[in-house]
Scaffold this active site. Structure first.
Site, short mmCIF file in Angstrom:
data_model
loop_
_atom_site.label_atom_id
_atom_site.label_comp_id
_atom_site.label_asym_id
_atom_site.label_seq_id
_atom_site.Cartn_x
_atom_site.Cartn_y
_atom_site.Cartn_z
N GLY A 61 0.89 -1.04 -0.15
CA GLY A 61 -0.08 0.09 -0.04
C GLY A 61 0.78 1.16 -0.15
O GLY A 61 1.41 1.63 -1.05
N TYR A 62 0.97 1.81 1.01
CA TYR A 62 1.82 3.10 1.40
C TYR A 62 1.66 4.25 0.18
O TYR A 62 2.49 4.74 -0.45
CB TYR A 62 3.41 2.87 1.26
CG TYR A 62 3.96 1.85 2.19
CD1 TYR A 62 4.49 2.26 3.24
CD2 TYR A 62 4.12 0.29 1.68
CE1 TYR A 62 4.97 1.26 4.35
CE2 TYR A 62 4.79 -0.56 2.65
CZ TYR A 62 5.20 -0.21 3.82
OH TYR A 62 5.68 -1.14 4.76
N HIS A 63 0.38 4.48 0.23
CA HIS A 63 -0.26 5.55 -0.64
C HIS A 63 -1.49 6.20 -0.31
O HIS A 63 -2.08 5.48 0.53
CB HIS A 63 -0.17 5.17 -2.19
CG HIS A 63 -1.02 4.08 -2.47
ND1 HIS A 63 -0.92 3.00 -2.54
CD2 HIS A 63 -2.41 3.99 -2.70
CE1 HIS A 63 -1.76 1.95 -2.98
NE2 HIS A 63 -2.85 3.00 -3.08
N ALA A 64 -1.94 7.39 -0.75
CA ALA A 64 -3.01 7.74 -0.75
C ALA A 64 -3.45 8.17 -2.16
O ALA A 64 -2.94 7.99 -2.92
CB ALA A 64 -3.08 9.04 0.10
N HIS A 103 -2.93 4.55 3.42
CA HIS A 103 -3.16 3.17 4.01
C HIS A 103 -2.13 2.30 3.34
O HIS A 103 -1.41 2.24 2.58
CB HIS A 103 -4.29 2.51 3.38
CG HIS A 103 -4.55 2.83 1.94
ND1 HIS A 103 -4.75 3.97 1.23
CD2 HIS A 103 -4.43 1.43 0.96
CE1 HIS A 103 -4.83 3.58 -0.11
NE2 HIS A 103 -4.76 2.35 -0.36
#
Lengths: 132, 132
Positions: free
Chosen positions: B48-51, B96
């Site tokens: 994930g590691y993004h918006a 997230h």
């Protein structure tokens, strides 16, 4: 003829694991108004037994496996869904019955329309009348 | 606070087994342009590691379980997804990260937009700039 109704989508794997994508009106030629999944199916259950007037659907066994019997009057097929990348597109005139669910089967269904009880043809004779 | 971001949907069970439904613009306040599922995730993977700028998403563990770390700057949450009827709605401003995937986890994601690489915010500092 077994799997001629299915399309194979890409498995987007990398060092983290796997991922598969379905986009509305791209890979799949319609939008997804309703998403449902069938799981925890009991042994020896056969379900479905209907066709539709307008709803188109996509079926994928995202976990485990099941079989799908299809009858569009012109032909009858028994299809095995056993991979997250094996996608079955059902047209409204596909009478369908799902069976042989593995205990871990999660059958994901993407449907083109919201739920409408009037859109179900549950009587086989009526199905023949409508589509023959 | 653990699960305040989730909604519980109905489990439509009968003598055949279980079924759960999500309808666009009804239970879920947006349409589903893109459906993807994450599976076969390797041990100890965190992803994930993004918006996003515009994409809204629904996450459901339709098989197995995983955890989701959320950060919308105002609050941080660690949410456990472990049921086909437990639905997490992510807003664009939810940074997230998904982790603790069980080996049988199938994480189903329904997204409001087609894939667009420009819609991902993958740099945390940029995320803060955009949403602080």
């Amino acid at each position: 003829m077994l799997d001629s109704r299915c399309i194979q989508i890409d498995e987007l794997g990398d060092e983290r694991g796997l991922l598969a994508v379905l986009e509305a009106n791209k890979i799949i030629p319609f939008g997804f108004e309703r998403v449902f999944y069938i799981y925890g199916t009991k042994e020896n259950v056969r379900r479905g037994y209907h066709a539709h007037y307008k709803t188109r659907q996509v079926l994928i066994a995202v976990s485990g496996s099941c079989k799908v019997y299809l009858d569009n009057i012109k032909r009858k097929d028994d299809i095995t869904l056993d991979s997250p990348t094996k996608v079955l597109i059902l047209e409204p005139n596909d009478w369908h019955e799902m069976y042989n669910f593995s205990s871990d089967c999660v059958l994901l269904v993407l449907a083109s329309h919201l739920y409408d009880p009037q859109d179900y043809i549950k009587d086989y004779n009526r199905f023949i009348e409508v589509y023959a």
